[in-house]
Structure formats: structure tokens, C-alpha cells
Design an enzyme around this catalytic site. Structure first.
Site, PDB file in Angstrom:
ATOM      1  CB  SER A 299       6.305  -2.418  64.441  1.00 29.53           C
ATOM      2  OG  SER A 299       6.649  -1.125  64.010  1.00 29.53           O
TER       3      SER A 299
ATOM      4  CG  HIS B 213       7.106  -6.556  64.560  1.00 22.91           C
ATOM      5  ND1 HIS B 213       7.314  -6.760  65.907  1.00 22.91           N
ATOM      6  CD2 HIS B 213       7.643  -5.352  64.286  1.00 22.91           C
ATOM      7  CE1 HIS B 213       7.919  -5.712  66.424  1.00 22.91           C
ATOM      8  NE2 HIS B 213       8.136  -4.834  65.464  1.00 22.91           N
TER       9      HIS B 213
ATOM     10  CE  LYS C 270      11.540  -5.924  66.173  1.00 21.13           C
ATOM     11  NZ  LYS C 270      11.658  -5.104  64.963  1.00 21.13           N
TER      12      LYS C 270
HETATM   13  C1  LIG Z   1      12.567  -4.003  64.541  1.00 21.71           C
HETATM   14  C2  LIG Z   1      12.365  -3.637  63.128  1.00 21.71           C
HETATM   15  C3  LIG Z   1      13.446  -3.304  62.304  1.00 21.71           C
HETATM   16  C4  LIG Z   1      14.839  -3.162  62.841  1.00 21.71           C
HETATM   17  O1  LIG Z   1      15.374  -4.416  63.130  1.00 21.71           O
HETATM   18  P1  LIG Z   1      16.776  -4.474  63.887  1.00 21.71           P
HETATM   19  O2  LIG Z   1      17.325  -5.803  63.507  1.00 21.71           O
HETATM   20  O3  LIG Z   1      16.471  -4.335  65.343  1.00 21.71           O
HETATM   21  O4  LIG Z   1      17.586  -3.346  63.390  1.00 21.71           O
HETATM   22  C5  LIG Z   1      13.208  -3.054  60.964  1.00 21.71           C
HETATM   23  N1  LIG Z   1      11.958  -3.131  60.455  1.00 21.71           N
HETATM   24  C6  LIG Z   1      10.893  -3.423  61.226  1.00 21.71           C
HETATM   25  C7  LIG Z   1       9.536  -3.489  60.614  1.00 21.71           C
HETATM   26  C8  LIG Z   1      11.065  -3.677  62.582  1.00 21.71           C
HETATM   27  O5  LIG Z   1      10.010  -3.952  63.343  1.00 21.71           O
END
Ligand SMILES: *Cc1c(COP(=O)(O)O)cnc(C)c1O
Length: 394
Positions: free
Chosen positions: A184, A212, A241
Site C-alpha cells: 500500500s 488495494h 476501499k
Molecule cells: C486498508 C488495509 C487493511 C485494513 O482494512 P480495513 O478494512 O480498513 O481495516 C488491511 N490490509 C491492507 C493491505 C490494507 O491496505
């Protein structure tokens, strides 16, 4: 609370501030979108994970509103007591269909899904091999399990093989490789073809966190394994996301694995069920996302345009094609100053620095989405050029 303790906390805060590492939150007064209002000013938003522009989509709002009317507001229960509605199972089944797995299990967030995954599946006889740049929630999830831990340098396949051999030589019963599908902070895709081949050669399972990627990478947005045409044994992901941006996480995989997690995963057993509005909007998001080749094309067009514009201006970027496009500034103070000046110029971006990236690798992580217009991107590029010159970066 003792004065000594509070003094200790204040000193920690002061040290964070001296290093230029204090994060300041800007308050947005509009829905999440390509342009948002902050303190009465409209700014272009280049830092949301709103890849497909669905965070304020009318179909998702309509689905959430309808569900609140016919399924209520909150569940006031964990899933296994009295917190499972038809909607929860519908979304779990729908996610599994979309991702090509037997079943899936919902969590309050992917942070919880990753925290839940390892402990019930792996014991002290087993081993987890984790990429050094994996998301904090994977690191924490692995810490919570009793499995032996191995770590390989980011995307270093030689090191991964070394760790696989070490795990095997240590007598591990089951071995699981854990990786982000997309890292990320950098926007780099994991080398899943090579990882899958190594997993097969050393009889290891492959877990991919595709937060992502799900919704926009690969055919129909089915994620990095689909992009590379390889199978992941376990997938985790988020509804927070590209899939609407609200809240919620999941683990998808084969039936016995999901069944065991439903019995044993602690964040599932001891935390509230997702509210119906979120679940119904998740279903609506999947309907849109599956058919959204147009949005995905626009997203990657926009990302290519933005990347080319920043490169022409003379900024140092990390290479790639993903809509995460980091502008490298190295120094945390500089990243803060650049983000502040860009905000004055009408562009909302955030500086990223330790602890979310290593010291000396501070950056502004720009994130492109499908809803941005060329006019938005041109205006933002002009602001980056101006700020870059003023700050002595260009
Ligand atoms: C954003 C993210 C998370 C966390 O996701 P949430 O649903 O916001 O808790 C976990 N792993 C990765 C790789 C992320 O980018």
C-alpha cells in the site's frame, strides 16, 4: 493516573513532534469525493482509497437506506448469537462467487480479518512466512498465532525460498506464505506467479491480502491473483476501499477453512456484526463493480496521465501502473511542508512518513480514482509544479 505517567506520555508526544511526525487530521464537511470541502474551502482529493468513485454513489446510498428501513439500524449482537441476517449470508456468498472461492466470512474490518486469520488455523507446529512490507494487520495477526514466524525481504524471491527451506528444515507441519497483493505504501504488486510457484515447490499455502486491488485489478476487478492467473488459497479484503469505502472486511477461501474460522476466529466471535445498511450497500457495490470495466479503464487512464504529468514535471516517483503513485521526498519535514503548501493550492494529499514508511523514505502518496476528470488532474498537476518549485524539489 499519575503525573509521572502523564509526563511520560507528553514526552513521547513531544518527541514525535520534534521529528516532524505528528499527524494532523483535516475535517471534511462534505461526502467523500474527488472534490471535498475542508474548513470552507473546496480542494481536489488525491488521497482517498475511493478507486472507483463509489464512496458517495447513489445506488449504494439507496441500498443502505432501504436496508435501514427493512432490516433496521444495528444488530446489537455478534453473528453467532443473534447477529446474522439474510443479508450477511447473501454478501458472504456473493463475495465468494465474485472471488471464485467456496465461501467467505465477514468481519468489522480487514484489520480484524487479518487479526483473526492465523491463530485458529496455525499452531506451534506450523510456520508463517511473511513479506517484510506486509500491512500492520497481517503482522499483528501473525503475532497472535503460535506458529513459527519467518520474514522475507519485500518481494525478494530468493529470500522467500530461503525462508521456505528454513521452515521446512525446522520441521514445520503446515507452511503458509502471507503477502499483500498490492503493497500500500508503494503501489507495487506482489510477484504472485513466482510466489505461487515457490509455494507449490515447497508445499506451502498462499494467503493474499488484496485490499488495494479487489474491485479494480485483474479481470472484473477480481484482484491480483486473477491479474496473474494464479490461485490464492486464502484471500482477505475490505469493503472500505474500492467496494464502496464504508467499512467491513472478509476472508474468502475453501469451505472447511471458512467453517473453522466461524467457530474459532476471535474478532468474529467477540465483536459486533456489521450493520445491515453496510452489508446491503456491499451487495450493491459488487453489482456495480463486476460490470465496471468502464470505470476500471478510466481509473488506469487517469493513473497513467497523472504519472506521466508528474514525471514530466520532474518529480521522483516509484515505478508501476497502480493508481497508488508515491511522490518520493525522503524527509518527513519536507513531505509535511509539501502537503501543507499543496493544500493552500487546493489539493488535499497527505505526507507519509515513519512509522507508516521507513525513516528516510517519506513521501506524498497520491491515489487516483475513476471519478477524477482531466481538468481535476491538470489543476492538481499545476499545483504540484508550483509547490515543487517553491519547496526546491523541482
Ligand atoms: C486498508 C488495509 C487493511 C485494513 O482494512 P480495513 O478494512 O480498513 O481495516 C488491511 N490490509 C491492507 C493491505 C490494507 O491496505
Amino acid at each position: 493516573m499519575s503525573d509521572a505517567f502523564l509526563d511520560h506520555v507528553r514526552e513521547t508526544l513531544a518527541a514525535i513532534d520534534r521529528d516532524g511526525l505528528t499527524k494532523h487530521e483535516r475535517q471534511i464537511t462534505t461526502p467523500q469525493s474527488t472534490r471535498v470541502r475542508v474548513g470552507g474551502r473546496e480542494v481536489i482529493n488525491l488521497c482517498a482509497n475511493n478507486y472507483l468513485g463509489l464512496a458517495n454513489h447513489p445506488a449504494l446510498i439507496a441500498a443502505a437506506t432501504a436496508a435501514m428501513h427493512d432490516h433496521g439500524y444495528g444488530m446489537a449482537s455478534v453473528r453467532f448469537i443473534c447477529g446474522t441476517q439474510d443479508l450477511h449470508r447473501a454478501l458472504e456468498t456473493r463475495l465468494a462467487q465474485y472471488l471464485g472461492t467456496d465461501d467467505s466470512i465477514l468481519f468489522a474490518a480487514c484489520f480484524d480479518a487479518n487479526g483473526a486469520l492465523f491463530e485458529p488455523l496455525l499452531g506451534p507446529e506450523d510456520a508463517v512466512i511473511s513479506d517484510a512490507l506486509n500491512h500492520a494487520s497481517i503482522i499483528d495477526g501473525i503475532r497472535l498465532s503460535k506458529a513459527r514466524r519467518f520474514r522475507y525481504a519485500n518481494s525478494d524471491m530468493g529470500d522467500l525460498e530461503t525462508q521456505l527451506k528454513a521452515a521446512r528444515q525446522g520441521g514445520a507441519r503446515h507452511v503458509m506464505i502471507a503477502t499483500d497483493g498490492v503493497f500500500s505504501m508503494d503501489g507495487y504488486l506482489a510477484k504472485l506467479r513466482a510466489i505461487r510457484a515457490l509455494a507449490d515447490r515447497h508445499d506451502a499455502m498462499l494467503m493474499v491480502d488484496d485490499c488495494h486491488a479487489t474491485g479494480f485489478v485483474g479481470p472484473q476487478g477480481r484482484g491480483t491473483p486473477a491479474h496473474y492467473g494464479v490461485r490464492a488459497d486464502i484471500l482477505t479484503g475490505t469493503l472500505g476501499k474500492a467496494l464502496g469505502g464504508a467499512l467491513g472486511g472478509y476472508i474468502a477461501g475453501q469451505q472447511p477453512v471458512i467453517d473453522l474460522l466461524r467457530q474459532r476466529a476471535r474478532p468474529y466471535l467477540f465483536s459486533n456484526a456489521l450493520p445491515p445498511a453496510i452489508v446491503a450497500a456491499g451487495l450493491a457495490a459488487l453489482d456495480i463493480v463486476e460490470a465496471a470495466d468502464d470505470l476500471r479503464a478510466r481509473l488506469f487512464d487517469n493513473a497513467a496521465y497523472w504519472r506521466a504529468g508528474l514525471t514530466d514535471a520532474g518529480f521522483t516517483l516509484l515505478p508501476g501502473a497502480h493508481p497508488i503513485i508515491p511522490v518520493m521526498l525522503h524527509d518527513a519535514h519536507r513531505a509535511q511542508a509539501m502537503a501543507a503548501r499543496l493544500f493552500d493550492l487546493g489539493v488535499h494529499v497527505a505526507g507519509f512518513f515513519f512509522p507508516v514508511v521507513p525513516k528516510g523514505q517519506a513521501r506524498i502518496r497520491t491515489q487516483i480514482n475513476a471519478a477524477l476528470t482531466r481538468a481535476d488532474l491538470d489543476q492538481a498537476l499545476a499545483a504540484f509544479r508550483t509547490a515543487g518549485k517553491e519547496q526546491g524539489i523541482l
